[in-house]
Design an enzyme around this catalytic site. Sequence first.
Site, PDB file in Angstrom:
ATOM      1  N   CYS A 121       3.264   8.061   4.458  1.00 23.20           N
ATOM      2  CA  CYS A 121       2.096   8.745   5.028  1.00 23.20           C
ATOM      3  C   CYS A 121       2.075  10.247   4.770  1.00 23.20           C
ATOM      4  CB  CYS A 121       2.031   8.485   6.527  1.00 23.20           C
ATOM      5  SG  CYS A 121       1.675   6.771   6.905  1.00 23.20           S
ATOM      6  N   ALA A 160      14.939  20.774  11.330  1.00 23.89           N
ATOM      7  CA  ALA A 160      15.084  21.263   9.944  1.00 23.89           C
ATOM      8  C   ALA A 160      16.077  20.373   9.214  1.00 23.89           C
ATOM      9  CB  ALA A 160      15.564  22.705   9.956  1.00 23.89           C
ATOM     10  N   ASP A 220      -3.857 -11.386   3.266  1.00 22.45           N
ATOM     11  CA  ASP A 220      -3.322 -10.486   2.244  1.00 22.45           C
ATOM     12  C   ASP A 220      -3.355 -11.213   0.905  1.00 22.45           C
ATOM     13  OD1 ASP A 220      -1.250  -7.795   2.560  1.00 22.45           O
ATOM     14  OD2 ASP A 220      -1.234  -8.866   0.641  1.00 22.45           O
ATOM     15  N   PHE A 224       9.602  17.571  16.308  1.00 23.28           N
ATOM     16  CA  PHE A 224       9.184  17.852  14.930  1.00 23.28           C
ATOM     17  C   PHE A 224       9.588  19.242  14.459  1.00 23.28           C
ATOM     18  CE2 PHE A 224       6.951  14.516  12.590  1.00 23.28           C
ATOM     19  CZ  PHE A 224       7.201  13.492  13.489  1.00 23.28           C
ATOM     20  N   ARG A 227       3.996   5.122  14.280  1.00 19.99           N
ATOM     21  CA  ARG A 227       5.166   5.625  13.556  1.00 19.99           C
ATOM     22  C   ARG A 227       6.025   4.445  13.173  1.00 19.99           C
ATOM     23  NH1 ARG A 227       7.585   8.341  18.556  1.00 19.99           N
ATOM     24  NH2 ARG A 227       6.598   6.452  19.331  1.00 19.99           N
ATOM     25  N   LYS A 236      -7.124  11.645  11.751  1.00 13.27           N
ATOM     26  CA  LYS A 236      -5.906  11.057  11.197  1.00 13.27           C
ATOM     27  C   LYS A 236      -5.222  12.001  10.198  1.00 13.27           C
ATOM     28  CE  LYS A 236      -2.844   8.281   9.762  1.00 13.27           C
ATOM     29  NZ  LYS A 236      -1.981   7.295  10.338  1.00 13.27           N
ATOM     30  N   THR A 257      -5.862   4.987   6.145  1.00 10.02           N
ATOM     31  CA  THR A 257      -6.091   6.434   6.099  1.00 10.02           C
ATOM     32  C   THR A 257      -6.899   6.747   4.841  1.00 10.02           C
ATOM     33  OG1 THR A 257      -3.994   6.766   7.206  1.00 10.02           O
ATOM     34  CG2 THR A 257      -4.938   8.683   6.094  1.00 10.02           C
TER      35      THR A 257
HETATM   36  C1  UDX Z   1       3.806   9.516  10.474  1.00  7.53           C
HETATM   37  C2  UDX Z   1       3.093   9.998  11.763  1.00  7.53           C
HETATM   38  O1  UDX Z   1       4.058  10.435  12.702  1.00  7.53           O
HETATM   39  C3  UDX Z   1       2.270   8.863  12.338  1.00  7.53           C
HETATM   40  O2  UDX Z   1       1.573   9.299  13.486  1.00  7.53           O
HETATM   41  C4  UDX Z   1       1.286   8.403  11.281  1.00  7.53           C
HETATM   42  O3  UDX Z   1       0.541   7.317  11.765  1.00  7.53           O
HETATM   43  C5  UDX Z   1       2.025   7.993  10.007  1.00  7.53           C
HETATM   44  O4  UDX Z   1       2.841   9.059   9.550  1.00  7.53           O
HETATM   45  P1  UDX Z   1       5.962   8.053   9.964  1.00  7.53           P
HETATM   46  O5  UDX Z   1       5.647   8.209   8.512  1.00  7.53           O
HETATM   47  O6  UDX Z   1       6.376   6.715  10.475  1.00  7.53           O
HETATM   48  O7  UDX Z   1       4.707   8.487  10.849  1.00  7.53           O
HETATM   49  O8  UDX Z   1       7.150   9.070  10.265  1.00  7.53           O
HETATM   50  P2  UDX Z   1       7.472  10.308  11.216  1.00  7.53           P
HETATM   51  O9  UDX Z   1       8.267   9.869  12.366  1.00  7.53           O
HETATM   52  O10 UDX Z   1       6.259  11.114  11.484  1.00  7.53           O
HETATM   53  O11 UDX Z   1       8.449  11.126  10.256  1.00  7.53           O
HETATM   54  C6  UDX Z   1       8.005  11.593   8.983  1.00  7.53           C
HETATM   55  C7  UDX Z   1       9.106  12.273   8.230  1.00  7.53           C
HETATM   56  O12 UDX Z   1       9.386  13.544   8.793  1.00  7.53           O
HETATM   57  C8  UDX Z   1      10.437  11.527   8.161  1.00  7.53           C
HETATM   58  O13 UDX Z   1      10.925  11.612   6.832  1.00  7.53           O
HETATM   59  C9  UDX Z   1      11.310  12.311   9.115  1.00  7.53           C
HETATM   60  O14 UDX Z   1      12.674  12.218   8.786  1.00  7.53           O
HETATM   61  C10 UDX Z   1      10.783  13.723   8.931  1.00  7.53           C
HETATM   62  N1  UDX Z   1      11.026  14.620  10.072  1.00  7.53           N
HETATM   63  C11 UDX Z   1      10.486  14.318  11.298  1.00  7.53           C
HETATM   64  C12 UDX Z   1      11.744  15.774   9.898  1.00  7.53           C
HETATM   65  O15 UDX Z   1      12.227  16.091   8.786  1.00  7.53           O
HETATM   66  N2  UDX Z   1      11.941  16.601  10.966  1.00  7.53           N
HETATM   67  C13 UDX Z   1      11.440  16.344  12.193  1.00  7.53           C
HETATM   68  O16 UDX Z   1      11.657  17.147  13.100  1.00  7.53           O
HETATM   69  C14 UDX Z   1      10.686  15.146  12.360  1.00  7.53           C
END
Ligand code: UDX
Length: 437
Positions: A264, A256, A30, A253, A151, A208, A121
């Site tokens: 991401c 609400a 890095d 997912f 994640r 992705k 990505t």
């Molecule tokens: C995400 C993807 O899940 C992962 O596969 C990819 O590689 C990178 O982006 P991440 O950013 O770590 O991963 O978070 P994730 O667990 O997906 O949650 C994303 C956001 O959605 C969070 O702010 C979480 O609080 C929100 N969320 C998630 C909701 O508001 N409601 C849900 O039901 C689920």
Amino acid sequence: MKISVIGCGYLGAVHASAMAELGHDVIGIDVDADKIARLAEGKPPFFEPGLPEILTSATASGRLRFSTDIADAAGSQVHFVAVGTPQKQGSHAADLTYVDAAIDSLMPYLSPGDLVAGKSTVPVGTAARLAKLITESGNGASLVWNPEFLREGFAVQDTITPDRLVYGVPAGEAGEHAVRVLNEVYASAIAAETPLVITDYATAELVKVSANAFLATKISFINAMAEIAEVTGADVSQLAEAIGYDPRIGRRFLGAGVGFGGGCLPKDIRAFTARAEELGAGESVAFLKEVDAINLRRRKRVIDLTVAALGGQPFGKKVAVLGLSFKPHSDDVRDSPALDVAVQLRGLGADVVATDPQAIENARSRHPQLTYTESLEDALRDADVVVHVTEWPEYRQLDPVWAASLVRVPSVIDGRNSYDSAAWRAAGWTYKGLGKP
Ligand code: UDX
């Protein structure tokens, strides 16, 4: 195998450590000297459960080393590119500066048969462009696109035991070579019969972004239903439960609340839209703009509910904000709805006191104007309203009777819909969820 990992952020540091944990001989590279110094001492520069353990054991065993010098990538058979692709300043497109710089600087150190494996990505079309550069340089290396689905909070587990592997490979012998090499890298996942999709560059890149677009859409769908619930008196949590029993829909997912954030989902759906527009296919993903808009409206909804709870007069009132990271088990505040809500309430004149088990340092460096405390009790003491915005277990399991004994006004905005409203009301609270009566 000898592996280099270029870029040691949330993705690369975990990937490098996990590859060493799997028995490979890894060099993490890095440009950030502080980050590299910390990693070399076995100290992750960010919070990620399970990472300290594998980082310490891998550095101690000598299988994992770190460097700021790209020349140290020479001699590795596989070079993973795991640098960031943030949102470009003043545009929705992805900024590819770091990917291009990584490939440029790596080029002189590539040898025949080496594999450059893209993990970042990127907008569809990037891999084909980079492959051409590598071919034209005549160093005999080839490119594969190998997207990552980890994640935050579960990154170690997702890297060591992924739920699928995707290889975007070139046609012909170069592609067959790439598959052989990657199968050796991921030998344990392959032995465990992890589903493997071997495809072309464009599909691998799109897998992705479309996965993230789907997840963002699922969250915004239920948040749109929360908006409808708000004007009809329905309960979005019960609605999510009921539709979630349909296996075609599924309950995951469908939480609400204040919406999604992080490094991401928000930037990936924007970059996807920007790229589709460049390709003349903007209409196909135009709905993602609505997904983004719904998501951002939820933050405003939490702020409006908070201001209403304060009788329309936020100035000088103490607002306890529970959570700063974009989700629990992470210290990441990039595009965090929680931090956004805290900052905007402070902008309205409220006396915001925010707390978080891990993210205070990151939040403070971006927004030093907020008041932070590590103590949940101090955050709650004499609060005029409590705003729950990141679902850390300690906030989700907050005892409403204990919390009521600390605050000045027992009023709570549950931005994650994770409290038992009946229990909170029984303890004397005025409870407001999102999309709940
Ligand atoms: C995400 C993807 O899940 C992962 O596969 C990819 O590689 C990178 O982006 P991440 O950013 O770590 O991963 O978070 P994730 O667990 O997906 O949650 C994303 C956001 O959605 C969070 O702010 C979480 O609080 C929100 N969320 C998630 C909701 O508001 N409601 C849900 O039901 C689920």
